[in-house]
Design a protein around this motif. Structure first.
Motif, mmCIF file in Angstrom:
data_model
loop_
_atom_site.group_PDB
_atom_site.id
_atom_site.type_symbol
_atom_site.label_atom_id
_atom_site.label_comp_id
_atom_site.label_asym_id
_atom_site.label_seq_id
_atom_site.Cartn_x
_atom_site.Cartn_y
_atom_site.Cartn_z
ATOM 1 N N VAL A 1 0.839 -1.202 0.000
ATOM 2 C CA VAL A 1 0.000 0.000 0.000
ATOM 3 C C VAL A 1 0.870 1.246 0.000
ATOM 4 C CG1 VAL A 1 -1.681 1.326 1.355
ATOM 5 C CG2 VAL A 1 -1.985 -1.143 1.059
ATOM 6 N N ALA A 2 1.924 1.233 0.795
ATOM 7 C CA ALA A 2 2.833 2.384 0.818
ATOM 8 C C ALA A 2 3.473 2.596 -0.549
ATOM 9 C CB ALA A 2 3.908 2.184 1.878
ATOM 10 N N ASP A 3 3.848 1.518 -1.195
ATOM 11 C CA ASP A 3 4.429 1.614 -2.539
ATOM 12 C C ASP A 3 3.416 2.202 -3.531
ATOM 13 O OD1 ASP A 3 6.498 1.097 -4.517
ATOM 14 O OD2 ASP A 3 5.176 -0.490 -5.234
ATOM 15 N N LEU A 4 2.181 1.800 -3.406
ATOM 16 C CA LEU A 4 1.122 2.311 -4.280
ATOM 17 C C LEU A 4 0.925 3.813 -4.080
ATOM 18 C CD1 LEU A 4 -1.277 1.759 -6.249
ATOM 19 C CD2 LEU A 4 -2.659 1.381 -4.230
ATOM 20 N N LEU A 5 1.037 4.276 -2.859
ATOM 21 C CA LEU A 5 0.765 5.680 -2.537
ATOM 22 C C LEU A 5 1.948 6.600 -2.791
ATOM 23 C CD1 LEU A 5 -1.265 5.160 0.744
ATOM 24 C CD2 LEU A 5 -2.153 5.662 -1.554
ATOM 25 N N THR A 6 3.114 6.053 -3.047
ATOM 26 C CA THR A 6 4.288 6.908 -3.267
ATOM 27 C C THR A 6 4.629 7.016 -4.733
ATOM 28 O OG1 THR A 6 5.803 5.045 -2.900
ATOM 29 C CG2 THR A 6 5.309 6.469 -1.022
#
Length: 54
Positions: free
Chosen positions: A49-54
């Motif tokens: 999720v963090a990768d998706l949001l960055t």
């Protein structure tokens, strides 16, 4: 796709995943070694999720 190690069940069945991949060109699939009970609290889910949001 998330496979349950106890019975091999998929949260998202392989056929559904593949059909969605064929339809959505920019779909990102993250496969985790977990089950539907723990997937939302798994560190790998948070990383994805963090990768998706960055």
């Amino acid at each position: 796709m998330c496979s349950d190690s106890a019975d091999g069940a998929d949260v998202v069945p392989v056929a559904n995943r593949d059909a969605l991949r064929a339809t959505v060109s920019d779909l990102r699939v993250v496969e985790l070694a977990g089950n539907h009970f723990g997937v939302m609290t798994d560190a790998s889910t948070a990383e994805a999720v963090a990768d998706l949001l960055t």
